[in-house]
Design an enzyme around this catalytic site. Structure first.
Site, short mmCIF file in Angstrom:
data_model
loop_
_atom_site.label_atom_id
_atom_site.label_comp_id
_atom_site.label_asym_id
_atom_site.label_seq_id
_atom_site.Cartn_x
_atom_site.Cartn_y
_atom_site.Cartn_z
N HIS A 125 0.92 -1.10 0.03
CA HIS A 125 -0.22 0.12 -0.12
C HIS A 125 0.67 1.32 -0.18
O HIS A 125 1.83 1.25 0.38
CB HIS A 125 -1.04 0.04 1.21
CG HIS A 125 -0.34 0.46 2.33
ND1 HIS A 125 -0.26 1.61 2.99
CD2 HIS A 125 0.43 -0.22 3.35
CE1 HIS A 125 0.51 1.84 4.15
NE2 HIS A 125 0.93 0.55 4.32
N CYS A 126 0.29 2.39 -0.52
CA CYS A 126 0.93 3.81 -0.41
C CYS A 126 -0.38 4.49 0.18
O CYS A 126 -1.10 4.18 1.19
CB CYS A 126 1.50 4.20 -1.67
SG CYS A 126 0.41 4.20 -3.12
N ALA A 127 -0.56 5.77 -0.32
CA ALA A 127 -1.71 6.47 0.23
C ALA A 127 -2.85 6.19 -0.49
O ALA A 127 -3.88 6.37 -0.04
CB ALA A 127 -0.93 8.18 0.14
#
Length: 320
Positions: free
Chosen positions: A65-67
């Site tokens: 995941h990232c943002a």
């Protein structure tokens, strides 16, 4: 998370907190990067891929995941796919595959460039030792310096003839470039930089029609590239200038350089540009005995030394 059997979490963003209690139930790997074109995410590919594979090998699931789940995390997933199937996938086809399950995936342009470079390198286990990666870092340094209106520091410039050549490069020295005035050898094939023709160029035009031969930085260029700081810096080094023959008894003007890049006569842009003027140098095709067939020289043996097999005109025998 439990329903998807997530055991490993890979975070690809700058976290606002260093509190690891959030990730306590999971194995956690953290890559502290921003979603910007000039971020170096490439250097993190090998460690991220190993982490993902370790999670899958234990029978668990891996959350990357990232943002927004759009650029940074997508890039890491693409790097993993490329590493798994480097011969079957390209960055573009891998992205198309990823979009089948998450259509909004769209790595920024800089990350896509890094994926292309990673794929061209063969998706290695270690990228930092790869010449292509080191050359990419050097060019980034040049771009950053030029953006600030100055030449790069000499210590950041990669002089190619100081680097070990690959076995293929050792063999492939077919072209030799010499100063036309004094015959001093300047470069061979491994140090020539190919470039694309300009979009407005005629289709029949080839790189041989270009007015310059572009090279990687070489040690003999130091006095021209860094005239006022030969030892350790380049505060006063010029952004552009002339290249002179390294033979002190000659000193002929043989080309020019422009760290900000310059347009070739074919219309293509080369950045950074270090070019030898074809009118000031000679190019010779050297016969490499390690690669070429003896017949390539086209020298006939005397009649008394020819074997009967040499009567076959297609065999190439009877030649040196």
């Amino acid at each position: 998370m439990a329903r998807e059997n997530i055991t490993h979490v890979l975070s690809v963003l700058r976290l606002n907190t260093t509190d690891e209690t959030t990730f306590a139930p999971y194995r956690h790997h953290f890559i502290d990067v921003d979603d910007v074109d000039d971020e170096n995410l490439l250097e993190h590919f090998p460690a991220a891929i190993k982490f993902i594979q370790a999670g899958l090998d234990t029978g668990g699931g891996v959350l990357v995941h990232c943002a927004m789940g759009k650029s940074r995390s997508a890039t890491i997933c693409l790097a993993y796919l490329l590493h798994q199937q480097p011969g079957a996938l390209t960055p573009q086809s891998a992205l198309a595959l990823l979009r089948e399950c998450r259509p909004l995936c769209e790595p920024n342009d800089g990350f896509m460039e890094q994926l292309v470079l990673y794929h061209e390198m063969g998706c290695p286990e270690d990228v930092t030792g790869q010449p292509a990666y080191q050359r990419w870092l050097y060019r980034r340094e040049v771009e950053e310096s030029v953006a600030c209106g100055r030449a790069p520091e000499m210590k950041s410039v990669r002089f190619e003839d100081e680097q070990p050549l690959s076995p293929q490069q050792e063999v492939d020295r077919a072209v030799e470039i010499k100063c036309r005035k004094c015959r001093r050898k300047l470069a061979t094939t491994p140090f020539i930089v190919p470039h694309e023709l300009g979009k407005n160029s005629a289709k029949s035009q080839t790189s041989m029609d270009c007015a310059h031969i572009f090279l990687h930085p070489l040690t003999w260029m130091r006095p021209s590239l860094f005239p006022s700081s030969p030892e350790d810096g380049s505060e006063d080094a010029p952004l552009s200038g002339r290249l002179t023959c390294p033979n002190s008894a000659c000193g002929a003007n043989i080309g020019k350089f422009a760290w900000q890049g310059m347009q070739c006569s074919c219309g293509g842009w080369v950045v950074p540009a270090i070019g030898l003027a074809k009118a000031r140098v000679d190019m010779a095709n050297q016969v490499n005995m390690a690669r070429g067939a003896p017949a390539a020289l086209g020298i006939r043996l005397p009649p008394g030394m020819r074997s009967s097999e040499s009567n076959n005109p297609g065999s190439g025998r009877g030649n040196l």
